[in-house]
Design a protein around this motif. Structure first.
Motif, short mmCIF file in Angstrom:
data_model
loop_
_atom_site.label_atom_id
_atom_site.label_comp_id
_atom_site.label_asym_id
_atom_site.label_seq_id
_atom_site.Cartn_x
_atom_site.Cartn_y
_atom_site.Cartn_z
N TYR A 17 0.83 -1.21 0.00
CA TYR A 17 0.00 0.00 0.00
C TYR A 17 0.86 1.26 0.00
O TYR A 17 1.91 1.30 0.64
N LYS A 18 0.39 2.27 -0.71
CA LYS A 18 1.04 3.57 -0.62
C LYS A 18 0.75 4.13 0.77
O LYS A 18 -0.39 4.12 1.22
N ARG A 19 1.78 4.57 1.43
CA ARG A 19 1.65 5.00 2.82
C ARG A 19 0.57 6.04 3.02
O ARG A 19 -0.20 5.98 3.98
N GLU A 20 0.45 7.00 2.09
CA GLU A 20 -0.50 8.11 2.28
C GLU A 20 -1.96 7.70 2.11
O GLU A 20 -2.85 8.43 2.52
N SER A 21 -2.22 6.53 1.53
CA SER A 21 -3.62 6.12 1.31
C SER A 21 -3.89 4.70 1.82
O SER A 21 -4.87 4.08 1.43
N PRO A 23 -4.96 1.43 4.01
CA PRO A 23 -5.97 1.06 5.01
C PRO A 23 -5.27 0.74 6.32
O PRO A 23 -4.05 0.56 6.35
N PRO A 24 -6.00 0.66 7.41
CA PRO A 24 -5.36 0.29 8.68
C PRO A 24 -4.82 -1.14 8.60
O PRO A 24 -5.31 -1.95 7.82
N LEU A 32 2.70 -12.70 4.30
CA LEU A 32 3.53 -11.64 3.71
C LEU A 32 3.47 -10.34 4.48
O LEU A 32 4.16 -9.38 4.15
N GLY A 33 2.64 -10.29 5.52
CA GLY A 33 2.56 -9.11 6.36
C GLY A 33 1.82 -7.96 5.72
O GLY A 33 1.13 -8.11 4.72
N TYR A 34 1.97 -6.81 6.34
CA TYR A 34 1.31 -5.57 5.94
C TYR A 34 2.41 -4.61 5.52
O TYR A 34 3.27 -4.24 6.33
N SER A 35 2.42 -4.21 4.25
CA SER A 35 3.51 -3.41 3.70
C SER A 35 3.04 -2.03 3.26
O SER A 35 2.00 -1.89 2.61
#
Length: 129
Positions: A17-21, A23-24, A32-35
């Motif tokens: 995910y792009k950091r600025e948009s 989701p939680p 693979l975790g949350y990137s």
């Protein structure tokens, strides 16, 4: 709002995910975790957390299992001529590692190379190969 990575080595798709948009983060860790990704100058930086306790991320390279406290930072830099991609991959895991583990890798463009898919089993117990 996100990038999709397809890894030939493991025949795996990964959402970053792009950091600025973004989701939680999910309530439960995943393989693979949350990137989250962002640019630092021209470098693409990906920070990953919420990786489930498994033998894959650190285990293959170091023969260790990692905990659900695993946190990684990947930094990708493309050379000025676009022919080389450098990666610095930093792993921290306070349950397993006394200090950060850093892996440096370099890829060179090879547009004429043929890449063949192959299977990969991430369920083995270290020391059984």
């Amino acid at each position: 709002d996100h990038y999709m990575f397809e890894y030939e080595t493991h025949d795996t798709f990964r959402t970053v995910y792009k950091r600025e948009s973004a989701p939680p983060p999910p309530a439960q860790p995943s393989r693979l975790g949350y990137s989250l990704a962002y640019y630092d100058g021209d470098d693409l930086v990906i920070e990953t957390s919420h990786v489930e306790d498994a033998p894959c991320v650190v285990g293959i390279a170091q023969g260790l299992r990692h905990s659900d406290q695993l946190y990684t930072i990947e930094r990708y830099t493309l050379s000025d001529d676009g022919q080389t991609l450098d990666m610095i991959f930093t792993v921290t895991d306070p349950e397993v590692l006394k200090a950060p583990w850093v892996w440096v890798k370099k890829w060179r463009a090879s547009p004429d190379a043929e890449v063949l898919p192959h299977g990969y089993d991430c369920s083995f117990v270290p020391g059984q190969r």
